[in-house]
Scaffold this motif. Sequence first.
Motif, short mmCIF file in Angstrom:
data_model
loop_
_atom_site.label_atom_id
_atom_site.label_comp_id
_atom_site.label_asym_id
_atom_site.label_seq_id
_atom_site.Cartn_x
_atom_site.Cartn_y
_atom_site.Cartn_z
N THR A 169 1.10 9.19 16.55
CA THR A 169 0.29 10.19 15.86
C THR A 169 -1.08 10.35 16.53
O THR A 169 -1.59 11.47 16.67
CB THR A 169 0.12 9.82 14.36
N VAL A 179 6.94 8.56 12.38
CA VAL A 179 7.40 9.40 13.49
C VAL A 179 8.83 8.99 13.78
O VAL A 179 9.11 7.80 14.00
CB VAL A 179 6.47 9.23 14.72
N HIS A 233 -1.00 7.92 8.56
CA HIS A 233 -0.25 8.68 9.58
C HIS A 233 1.17 8.81 9.07
O HIS A 233 1.66 7.93 8.34
CB HIS A 233 -0.26 7.95 10.93
#
Length: 457
Positions: free
Chosen positions: A38, A62, A59
């Motif tokens: 991120t 991902v 964050h």
Amino acid sequence: MSVTDSTTMSELVARAKAITERELAIYTERTKGSQVATERARKVLPAGVPSSFQAYDPHPIVVKHASGSRMIDVDDNEYVDYDMGFGALFAGHMHPAVRKAVEEQLDEGTLYVTPCELDAEVAELLGDRYGFPMWRPTNSGTEATMDAIRLARGVTKREKLVKVEGGYHGHHDEVMVSNKPALADAGPADAPFSVPQSAGITQGTIDDVIVIPYNDAPALERVLANRDVACFIVEPVMENIGICLPEPGYLEAVREICTKYGTLLIFDEVKTGITAGLGGATTVLGVRPDLITLAKSIGGGFPVGAFGGKAEYMELIATGEVLHLGTYNGNPLVMAATKATLTEACTADAIEAAIALNTRLVQACQKIIDDSGIPAHTVQFGAKGCITWSIDPVRNYRDYKATDFDLAFAQWMHGINRGILLPPGLDEQWLISVMHSEADAMRYADVFAEFVAELTA
Ligand SMILES: Cc1ncc(COP(=O)(O)O)c(C=O)c1O
């Protein structure tokens, strides 16, 4: 009982905040790879994400892999996905039938920008499910609602549109009004102000949008009485404030009022379309709009949308009086995925089974709530469900704002560290896809039970 007898509401909230603090520290520790990814992305993408919905603190996770009902992040944490792409993946991640159809289409080409037979095949399938004769494909739900609104204006020769407070219909300007307004700006509950949700929306656009509360038929009648409103766009069941069901008779009254004042009724079924049951909320609830918008789950994970409606209205597109355009509309790869989704992945039987599994999950969660006496309740619509942190049902946006966000956030944080992936905004719901196993679906209830046990210990 609003909270357990021995525990006051403020104690529950204090415990929830303590859980959140502990879980945030755990999250930060177990998602270091997502943090690095991120930080890199923030240098080149605003907020480090391709769509602002995907950003959250500290964050987002991902992801590097998804299949079936599971996702794996770059730190190798595995999640049961209940978000399913904001409900776009009713077929599951890469359903084998969708994959096969797309692979076969790759051999035939990805984009023609001249018709292919799949366009009409998909329109016929949508016609069978939703009972409208004419359709046009788009590339997203945003395009579908934008085009349906333009068509309604073309049909009625009127400019104004009505939407409900708290309703989300995509990211074009005229529906980016009062999606989630701050209560300080939102005006009276029975006649809310039109609050732009973003900078960059012109005053002229805002002036064209009238905002009313959901589940309030008299409010609709009041704003349609001038006969200058082109359309009322509404989700038949609101799925952007948890799940907010129509009260008995509301949609029937809406139908009648729109007809009375010559306003087109647009059901935005981008979220409910395929997950509500075969034929969407329109069929399940038995109220017919004039136009319908679809997207998300009809595409099996590929970027598609569609709008359809009565022939007399769609005819304006055939004559060219209303223009509907798009380079990628009906692109063969996406049409192949949509056809496979509708005919092979999300069949009547598969939908019924997913809804039945979801009912078992909802009942298990409701039992946990009932046994503990926490101030929450479950809501189900088709294959979707949610836990709403209030005792009373949510009838509109103001009710939703009165639910407890500290408890909701603590549950979300607790879940994600235990492999329960839910949409980040607290305003969404879970989806049980046709690829969730019984164990996958029920894992949510097990983790929820753990959370409630700690909250009420
Ligand atoms: C009800 C509704 N309409 C329209 C949209 C916009 O769809 P898309 O994100 O595909 O543009 C959404 C997206 O979440 C939605 O929930």
